[in-house]
Scaffold this motif. Structure first.
Motif, PDB file in Angstrom:
ATOM      1  N   MET A 133      56.184  27.690  36.382  1.00 50.76           N
ATOM      2  CA  MET A 133      55.292  28.483  35.559  1.00 50.76           C
ATOM      3  C   MET A 133      55.874  29.873  35.352  1.00 50.76           C
ATOM      4  N   GLY A 134      55.693  30.392  34.142  1.00 46.84           N
ATOM      5  CA  GLY A 134      56.076  31.764  33.860  1.00 46.84           C
ATOM      6  C   GLY A 134      57.514  31.908  33.397  1.00 46.84           C
ATOM      7  N   PRO A 135      57.794  32.945  32.611  1.00 43.70           N
ATOM      8  CA  PRO A 135      59.168  33.219  32.176  1.00 43.70           C
ATOM      9  C   PRO A 135      59.953  33.888  33.299  1.00 43.70           C
ATOM     10  N   MET A 136      61.017  33.274  33.705  1.00 48.98           N
ATOM     11  CA  MET A 136      61.845  33.803  34.793  1.00 48.98           C
ATOM     12  C   MET A 136      63.024  34.559  34.185  1.00 48.98           C
ATOM     13  N   ILE A 137      63.253  35.774  34.636  1.00 46.03           N
ATOM     14  CA  ILE A 137      64.298  36.620  34.056  1.00 46.03           C
ATOM     15  C   ILE A 137      65.692  36.131  34.430  1.00 46.03           C
ATOM     16  N   SER A 138      65.896  35.856  35.711  1.00 47.11           N
ATOM     17  CA  SER A 138      67.229  35.459  36.168  1.00 47.11           C
ATOM     18  C   SER A 138      67.108  34.620  37.434  1.00 47.11           C
ATOM     19  N   LEU A 181      55.551  25.359  40.687  1.00 47.94           N
ATOM     20  CA  LEU A 181      55.971  24.249  39.854  1.00 47.94           C
ATOM     21  C   LEU A 181      54.832  23.762  38.972  1.00 47.94           C
ATOM     22  N   VAL A 182      55.156  23.423  37.750  1.00 51.28           N
ATOM     23  CA  VAL A 182      54.172  22.821  36.849  1.00 51.28           C
ATOM     24  C   VAL A 182      53.606  21.562  37.503  1.00 51.28           C
ATOM     25  N   GLY A 183      52.300  21.414  37.459  1.00 43.29           N
ATOM     26  CA  GLY A 183      51.652  20.217  37.989  1.00 43.29           C
ATOM     27  C   GLY A 183      51.417  20.220  39.485  1.00 43.29           C
TER      28      GLY A 183
END
Length: 330
Positions: A176-181, A249-251
């Motif tokens: 989940m979420g946008p991870m930068i690096s 994690l998704v789910g």
């Protein structure tokens, strides 16, 4: 030593220094029950640097444990004709691609229909190997590669490779979420202090050292596809560590990855996310030294269909919404 026994040896990692011998023995040889290991300590079949010691003896890192293990079936178990997806096979090892939904070991609520039952049907001789040759585990709803020992010598070597962190295990996860690096999570894991079903990041000595390395593979609007490599192999390690850095994690309902729909999600993505009922985690690559020939064995398993469909839906959503954003700017 008779034909149905083997001498298993392992060097105690320094992270276990200061702990009791019986506790360390149980963690380094999880294929055997604590009662059996205790009896072997008392009988002199479990030695510390070649010496008979008390179960409460405190250990130091770098000492060697030698264990004369008698291969026998600890729990009666019936073979079951369950299909196996075998990716590598010879006289000493099997590498299988475990599907989502298949439990590895029988237990409460799952007395049958497990990978262990399937292995005993595939190779009846596995009854002579601890836990039918299973030396590491995947959660029920995690897909991917597992190595199985088909002989005592293979079991000994594979257990040593795991304890010495010499087995390469690579996973793909959708978080989940946008991870930068990318980065690493170095945080000890132990039993959750309030919910005994869960694991959690807890301080030592209650928590055991755990390290997960991750890198970004693909970014979506509200999700990130990452590669995870394990330096250690704690229960639920990737799930706990990703949740710890606020990218569950998704789910994964247990660790905070319940259903969250991105704003303006396409109908396709909405449908796929609503139907994705397990943690988005796949053991995609396994690399180890062959226990007999010494050759490096490297096996890969493709992304399972449900995860592949989710990635396709995320790409489509990112493209549609990206084009919409560009149109607004014009």
């Amino acid at each position: 030593m008779n034909e149905s026994s083997a001498v298993l040896t392992v060097e105690i990692p320094f992270e276990h220094a200061g702990r009791r011998f019986d506790q360390v023995l149980a963690e380094l040889f999880p294929d055997y029950s604590r009662s059996r290991l205790s009896s072997w300590i008392k009988s002199g079949d479990a030695l510390l640097d070649g010496a008979l010691v008390a179960p409460r003896q405190l250990v130091k890192g770098g000492q060697r444990i030698s264990l004369v293990a008698v291969a026998s079936q600890e729990v009666p178990m019936a073979p079951e004709d369950i299909e196996l997806d075998i990716r590598f096979e010879d006289a000493d090892v099997l590498v299988i691609n475990k599907p989502v939904g298949l439990v590895v070991h029988p237990g409460a609520g799952n007395p049958a229909g497990t990978l262990q039952n399937a292995l005993l049907h595939y190779d009846a001789k596995l009854i002579e190997i601890p836990r039918a040759g299973i030396v590491h585990r995947l959660d029920k709803d995690t897909s991917g590669l597992m190595v199985i020992a088909r002989s005592l010598r293979a079991h000994t070597t594979l257990v040593e490779q795991l304890s010495e962190r010499a087995m390469h295990r690579q996973y793909e996860a959708l978080v989940m979420g946008p991870m930068i690096s990318g980065g690493s999570v170095d945080a000890p894991i132990g039993r959750h202090p309030k919910d005994r079903v869960k694991q959690a990041v807890v301080d030592e000595p209650a928590g055991r050292p755990a390290v997960t390395h991750y890198r970004v593979r693909e970014r979506f609007r509200a999700h990130t596809l990452v590669q995870c490599n394990l330096e250690t192999g704690r229960t639920h390690q990737i799930r706990v560590h990703m949740s710890h850095i606020r990218h569950p994690l998704v789910g994964d309902i247990m660790y905070g990855g319940g259903l969250r729909l991105p704003k303006g999600a396409t109908p396709e993505l909405t449908e796929v996310l609503r139907g994705f009922k397990r943690q988005a985690l796949h053991a995609e690559k396994l690399e180890f030294t062959h226990p007999v020939g010494g050759k490096t064995i490297s096996v890969e398993a493709e992304r399972p269909a449900d995860l592949a469909a989710l990635v396709v839906a995320l790409r489509g959503d990112t493209k549609v919404n990206g084009e919409a954003d560009n149109a607004k700017r014009r």
